[in-house]
Design a protein around this motif. Structure first.
Motif, PDB file in Angstrom:
ATOM      1  N   GLU A 148       0.794  -1.345  -0.322  1.00 48.85           N
ATOM      2  CA  GLU A 148      -0.237  -0.120  -0.136  1.00 48.85           C
ATOM      3  C   GLU A 148       0.911   1.121   0.183  1.00 48.85           C
ATOM      4  O   GLU A 148       1.716   1.592   1.078  1.00 48.85           O
ATOM      5  CB  GLU A 148      -0.957  -0.328   1.429  1.00 48.85           C
ATOM      6  N   TYR A 149       0.549   2.370  -0.463  1.00 50.04           N
ATOM      7  CA  TYR A 149       0.783   3.482  -0.633  1.00 50.04           C
ATOM      8  C   TYR A 149       1.176   4.338   0.556  1.00 50.04           C
ATOM      9  O   TYR A 149       2.676   4.960   0.625  1.00 50.04           O
ATOM     10  CB  TYR A 149       0.640   4.396  -2.160  1.00 50.04           C
ATOM     11  N   GLY A 150       0.010   4.531   1.261  1.00 48.66           N
ATOM     12  CA  GLY A 150      -0.668   5.325   1.989  1.00 48.66           C
ATOM     13  C   GLY A 150      -0.843   6.335   1.650  1.00 48.66           C
ATOM     14  O   GLY A 150      -0.819   7.087   0.239  1.00 48.66           O
ATOM     15  N   PHE A 151       0.337   7.513   2.390  1.00 47.23           N
ATOM     16  CA  PHE A 151      -0.185   9.243   2.213  1.00 47.23           C
ATOM     17  C   PHE A 151       1.561   9.231   1.152  1.00 47.23           C
ATOM     18  O   PHE A 151       2.396   8.796   0.900  1.00 47.23           O
ATOM     19  CB  PHE A 151      -0.116   9.928   3.491  1.00 47.23           C
ATOM     20  N   CYS A 152       0.622  10.385   0.695  1.00 45.89           N
ATOM     21  CA  CYS A 152       2.094  10.964  -0.381  1.00 45.89           C
ATOM     22  C   CYS A 152       1.930  10.216  -2.020  1.00 45.89           C
ATOM     23  O   CYS A 152       3.328  10.774  -2.517  1.00 45.89           O
ATOM     24  CB  CYS A 152       2.558  12.328   0.257  1.00 45.89           C
ATOM     25  N   ASP A 153       2.404   8.836  -1.972  1.00 43.31           N
ATOM     26  CA  ASP A 153       3.415   8.611  -2.522  1.00 43.31           C
ATOM     27  C   ASP A 153       2.988   7.684  -3.049  1.00 43.31           C
ATOM     28  O   ASP A 153       3.979   6.888  -4.340  1.00 43.31           O
ATOM     29  CB  ASP A 153       4.170   7.479  -2.091  1.00 43.31           C
ATOM     30  N   ALA A 154       1.452   7.424  -3.579  1.00 44.94           N
ATOM     31  CA  ALA A 154       0.384   7.118  -4.852  1.00 44.94           C
ATOM     32  C   ALA A 154       1.281   7.410  -6.349  1.00 44.94           C
ATOM     33  O   ALA A 154       1.880   7.059  -7.224  1.00 44.94           O
ATOM     34  CB  ALA A 154      -0.717   6.976  -4.840  1.00 44.94           C
ATOM     35  N   ALA A 155       1.455   8.641  -6.140  1.00 43.80           N
ATOM     36  CA  ALA A 155       1.872   9.179  -7.662  1.00 43.80           C
ATOM     37  C   ALA A 155       2.380  10.736  -7.079  1.00 43.80           C
ATOM     38  O   ALA A 155       1.880  10.890  -6.576  1.00 43.80           O
ATOM     39  CB  ALA A 155       0.884   9.375  -8.700  1.00 43.80           C
ATOM     40  N   PRO A 156       3.516  10.926  -8.266  1.00 40.01           N
ATOM     41  CA  PRO A 156       4.071  12.989  -7.914  1.00 40.01           C
ATOM     42  C   PRO A 156       2.504  13.618  -7.796  1.00 40.01           C
ATOM     43  O   PRO A 156       2.707  14.586  -7.151  1.00 40.01           O
ATOM     44  CB  PRO A 156       4.284  13.041  -9.046  1.00 40.01           C
ATOM     45  N   TRP A 157       1.638  13.261  -8.402  1.00 36.22           N
ATOM     46  CA  TRP A 157       0.639  14.065  -8.388  1.00 36.22           C
ATOM     47  C   TRP A 157      -0.528  14.224  -7.166  1.00 36.22           C
ATOM     48  O   TRP A 157      -1.575  15.122  -6.964  1.00 36.22           O
ATOM     49  CB  TRP A 157      -0.284  14.263  -9.447  1.00 36.22           C
ATOM     50  N   ASN A 158      -0.634  13.159  -6.331  1.00 36.62           N
ATOM     51  CA  ASN A 158      -1.616  12.402  -5.068  1.00 36.62           C
ATOM     52  C   ASN A 158      -0.577  12.636  -3.858  1.00 36.62           C
ATOM     53  O   ASN A 158      -0.695  11.772  -3.421  1.00 36.62           O
ATOM     54  CB  ASN A 158      -1.672  11.221  -5.932  1.00 36.62           C
ATOM     55  N   ARG A 159      -0.816  14.189  -4.046  1.00 42.20           N
ATOM     56  CA  ARG A 159       0.217  14.935  -2.306  1.00 42.20           C
ATOM     57  C   ARG A 159      -1.017  15.171  -1.075  1.00 42.20           C
ATOM     58  O   ARG A 159      -2.249  15.696  -2.295  1.00 42.20           O
ATOM     59  CB  ARG A 159       1.086  15.674  -3.120  1.00 42.20           C
ATOM     60  N   TYR A 160      -0.809  14.402   0.048  1.00 49.72           N
ATOM     61  CA  TYR A 160      -1.119  14.937   0.518  1.00 49.72           C
ATOM     62  C   TYR A 160      -2.421  14.299   1.340  1.00 49.72           C
ATOM     63  O   TYR A 160      -3.471  14.833   2.046  1.00 49.72           O
ATOM     64  CB  TYR A 160      -1.332  16.451   0.562  1.00 49.72           C
ATOM     65  N   PHE A 161      -2.604  12.864   0.407  1.00 49.61           N
ATOM     66  CA  PHE A 161      -3.532  12.168   0.987  1.00 49.61           C
ATOM     67  C   PHE A 161      -3.807  11.618   0.814  1.00 49.61           C
ATOM     68  O   PHE A 161      -2.752  10.654   0.032  1.00 49.61           O
ATOM     69  CB  PHE A 161      -5.075  13.029  -0.242  1.00 49.61           C
ATOM     70  N   CYS A 162      -4.545  10.355   1.576  1.00 54.26           N
ATOM     71  CA  CYS A 162      -4.331   8.648   1.374  1.00 54.26           C
ATOM     72  C   CYS A 162      -5.814   8.117   1.173  1.00 54.26           C
ATOM     73  O   CYS A 162      -6.901   8.573   0.829  1.00 54.26           O
ATOM     74  CB  CYS A 162      -4.085   8.484   2.840  1.00 54.26           C
ATOM     75  N   LYS A 163      -5.411   7.150  -0.472  1.00 53.53           N
ATOM     76  CA  LYS A 163      -6.642   6.620  -1.117  1.00 53.53           C
ATOM     77  C   LYS A 163      -6.965   5.657  -0.596  1.00 53.53           C
ATOM     78  O   LYS A 163      -6.620   5.039   0.256  1.00 53.53           O
ATOM     79  CB  LYS A 163      -5.936   6.118  -2.610  1.00 53.53           C
ATOM     80  N   GLU A 164      -8.333   6.237   0.187  1.00 47.12           N
ATOM     81  CA  GLU A 164      -9.063   5.142   0.779  1.00 47.12           C
ATOM     82  C   GLU A 164     -10.084   3.708  -0.113  1.00 47.12           C
ATOM     83  O   GLU A 164      -9.781   3.620  -0.682  1.00 47.12           O
ATOM     84  CB  GLU A 164     -10.893   5.730   0.839  1.00 47.12           C
ATOM     85  N   ASN A 165      -9.510   2.821   0.485  1.00 45.59           N
ATOM     86  CA  ASN A 165     -10.052   1.488   0.349  1.00 45.59           C
ATOM     87  C   ASN A 165      -9.361  -0.165   1.119  1.00 45.59           C
ATOM     88  O   ASN A 165     -10.367   0.608   2.143  1.00 45.59           O
ATOM     89  CB  ASN A 165      -8.790   0.921  -0.908  1.00 45.59           C
ATOM     90  N   ALA A 166     -10.210  -1.013   0.874  1.00 49.49           N
ATOM     91  CA  ALA A 166     -10.776  -1.956   1.703  1.00 49.49           C
ATOM     92  C   ALA A 166      -8.992  -2.588   2.927  1.00 49.49           C
ATOM     93  O   ALA A 166      -9.031  -3.252   3.813  1.00 49.49           O
ATOM     94  CB  ALA A 166     -11.188  -3.244   1.163  1.00 49.49           C
ATOM     95  N   LEU A 167      -7.655  -1.662   2.280  1.00 54.73           N
ATOM     96  CA  LEU A 167      -7.175  -1.910   3.695  1.00 54.73           C
ATOM     97  C   LEU A 167      -7.018  -0.628   4.078  1.00 54.73           C
ATOM     98  O   LEU A 167      -6.136  -0.920   4.779  1.00 54.73           O
ATOM     99  CB  LEU A 167      -5.619  -2.543   2.398  1.00 54.73           C
TER     100      LEU A 167
END
Length: 230
Positions: free
Chosen positions: A196-215
Motif C-alpha cells: 500500500e502507498y499510504g499518504f503522498c506516495d501513490a503518484a507525484p500528483w497525488n499529494r497530501y492524501f491517502c486513497k481510501e480502500n479495503a486496506l
C-alpha cells in the motif's frame, strides 16, 4: 484461429484477418446481415466454428471461417421476465458463453439471469445456475454494476467457470450434473498491506492524501492504523 489473428468490429459484421506468418491483412464480412457487431469471439469446442457475441443488440452468430457459413440466433432475451427485459441496456448484453452438448449457455453482463440456446432446435430457455449471485456488491470499495461472466477454463468439456464480480467469487461448474463448487481465491493480507502507498506516495500528483480502500478504510484512518507512508 488456425494461424490467423481475427479482430472483430463493434460497429458492423466485418472482421480483420491477419496471417501471423506473413502479416498480410484481409478485411472480410461475416455473414450477410450488416446490422450486427461483435464484442467477443468464443472458440467452439467442435474445433471449426466460432461464436460471436454482439456489441449491440441480442443477435449472436455461429461462424465457420473455413466455409464462410454464418448462422444467426436472434431475440435471445424473449425468455426473460418482462420487467427484466426492459431493464437491460442494448450495449454488450452478453458477458460470456460456453458450449456443451449442443447447447450454448450465455451469461448476461447486467443481469443475474442466464440464457440457454439449443443449437439444434433453436429453442431458448433460462438456465438455472447451481450457485447464488448477490443482489448488491460486497462492499462500497468495489462498486460494480455488472454481475460476472461464464467461460471455458480447461479441456474437460463438461466443466466451465463463472466469476462473480459483486462478491468476487470464482465457481467451477459441472454442466452435465449442474453442480458447482467455489474455487478459493486467497492472498496474503500482510503482503497486500506492505504494498500500500499510504499518504503522498501513490503518484507525484497525488499529494497530501491517502486513497481510501479495503486496506486503508475510514476506520483505519480514524484509529491511526493506515498502511504505507504515514
Amino acid at each position: 484461429f488456425r494461424n490467423i489473428m481475427l479482430l472483430s468490429s463493434p460497429y458492423d459484421q466485418k472482421m480483420l484477418a491477419v496471417d501471423v506468418d506473413t502479416f498480410e491483412p484481409q478485411l472480410i464480412g461475416v455473414g450477410d446481415d450488416i446490422d450486427v457487431s461483435c464484442s467477443k469471439i468464443i472458440y467452439d469446442n467442435n474445433g471449426y466454428t466460432l461464436w460471436l457475441l454482439p456489441y449491440m443488440g441480442d443477435t449472436i452468430r455461429q461462424w465457420n471461417p473455413s466455409t464462410g457459413e454464418c448462422r444467426y440466433y436472434k431475440d435471445l432475451l424473449e425468455c426473460l421476465p418482462e420487467n427484466e427485459k426492459q431493464s437491460i441496456l442494448p450495449e454488450r448484453i452478453f458477458s460470456g458463453c460456453v458450449i456443451y452438448n449442443g447447447k450454448v449457455v450465455l451469461s448476461l453482463r447486467c443481469s443475474r439471469y442466464f440464457i440457454c440456446l439449443d443449437t439444434s432446435s433453436g429453442k431458448i430457455s433460462l438456465w438455472n445456475p447451481p450457485f447464488e449471485l448477490p443482489e448488491k456488491p460486497q462492499n462500497s470499495y468495489f462498486q460494480f454494476k455488472e454481475y460476472g461472466y461464464i467461460f471455458r477454463d480447461d479441456f474437460v468439456l463438461r466443466k466451465c467457470r463463472y466469476f462473480s464480480y459483486r462478491d468476487r467469487k470464482l465457481y467451477s461448474v459441472d454442466l452435465k450434473d449442474n453442480k458447482a463448487e467455489e474455487v478459493k481465491i486467497s492472498y496474503d493480507r500482510q503482503e497486500l498491506v506492505d504494498h500500500e502507498y499510504g499518504f503522498c506516495d501513490a503518484a507525484p500528483w497525488n499529494r497530501y492524501f491517502c486513497k481510501e480502500n479495503a486496506l486503508n478504510s475510514l476506520g483505519d484512518f480514524i484509529d491511526g492504523h493506515t498502511a504505507g507512508a504515514q
